[in-house]
Motif scaffolding. Structure first.
Motif: not given
Length: 309
Positions: A71-79, A94-100, A124-128
């Motif tokens: 999970v990638t969450w930015l409040v400033d910057g660009l990736i 304000g956008q969300l990247n979620l990679m499974t 952040l990571w979420i365990a599957l």
């Protein structure tokens, strides 16, 4: 509503600084020796706020993942994100990247040459769970997310559901991940799912949460059974709430892999080194990261309390 558990059920977990490549240092809040997970959340890095004017910013070459979601969450910057599925996506605040990752995926994350002066966000990571960790990889980008203004607090739900808001992001266990933005000094009560355990971190400013003063650099773990959360800020503050039902599967976490046994990790490392399983990240000129050497002792699975199996 019932009375929330006593403050003694809360544990403050201080983070520690970890270099991420040559140019970025993060504060690692999970896993922690006193608490390895909160729900299925198994890894939390907070980076910034940093001044990256005239600097490269985030520079993370291709590397593998298995058994988790990022999970990638930015409040400033660009990736700029690229992965071995062929995804190519810039993420802005304000956008969300979620990679499974499922069985396996590789990706890279770079701040592009032309970028804003600031960098601040969370990874952040979420365990599957077992029934999802061998599945196919996928990537999601959500440019808009559900939010509401609740008094002086804006609540934005990235993952799962909270207070009638539900994220479109696909997850595999009951979870919540939400930003709480206090625009001014305020007192606020947030309804929670008592089946969840929760944690709160402060990204900027300061706040008192469940009776505990918080500032950036630590994570407050809250015991389960709470149906509400009281917070108070003396001024503007940005907080992040994460939670979920307790994750009962023991895990082995090593480098970028989440498995169930030492042999899982050995296999994943060997396949990455051999150029198998995880694919190639097209369009990224950087060389893939080599896997570090395994420790000389067998890796042990640990539950969310840190007990070994």
């Amino acid at each position: 509503m019932s009375t929330p558990p006593d403050i003694a059920d809360s544990v403050l977990l201080p983070g520690h600084d970890v270099p991420l490549g040559r140019y970025t240092t993060v504060r690692r809040l999970l896993p922690h020796r006193e608490r390895r997970m909160i729900g299925a959340w198994c890894f939390v890095d907070h980076f910034g706020p940093d001044d990256v004017s005239g600097r490269p910013g985030m520079q993370v070459p291709p590397h593998p993942h298995s058994g988790l979601q990022t999970v990638t969450w930015l409040v400033d910057g660009l990736i700029e994100h690229r992965d071995s599925l062929g995804s190519h996506q810039f993420i802005s605040p304000g956008q969300l990247n979620l990679m499974t990752s499922g069985h396996g995926i590789a990706h890279s994350e770079f701040t592009p040459p032309e970028h804003p002066d600031g960098m601040h966000g969370l990874q952040l990571w979420i365990a599957l769970p077992e029934d999802a960790r061998h599945g196919p990889a996928r990537f999601e980008h959500h440019a808009t997310l559900p939010s509401r203004q609740d008094g002086d607090v804006t609540v934005t739900v990235l993952i799962g559901g909270l207070g009638g808001l539900r994220s479109p992001a696909g997850v595999h266990s009951p979870l919540v991940g939400a930003e709480l933005l206090c625009h001014t000094a305020t007192r606020h009560t947030l309804g929670l799912d008592p089946a969840f355990e929760h944690g709160v971190l402060v990204m900027s400013g300061g706040a008192t949460v469940a009776g505990t003063p918080l500032s950036p650099g630590s994570l407050l773990h809250l015991g389960g059974g709470r149906d509400r959360l009281d917070l108070e800020s003396a001024g503007p503050a940005r907080l992040f709430l994460l939670g979920g039902t307790p994750f009962d599967e023991p895990l082995v976490m090593w480098w970028n892999f989440v498995g169930r046994s030492h042999d899982d990790i050995v296999r994943a490392r060997a396949q990455w080194t051999a150029g198998e399983r995880f694919g190639a990240v097209a369009g990224c000129p950087a060389e893939p990261l080599p896997a570090p050497e395994l420790p000389t002792v067998r890796l042990k699975a640990r539950d969310r309390h840190g007990n070994t199996y």
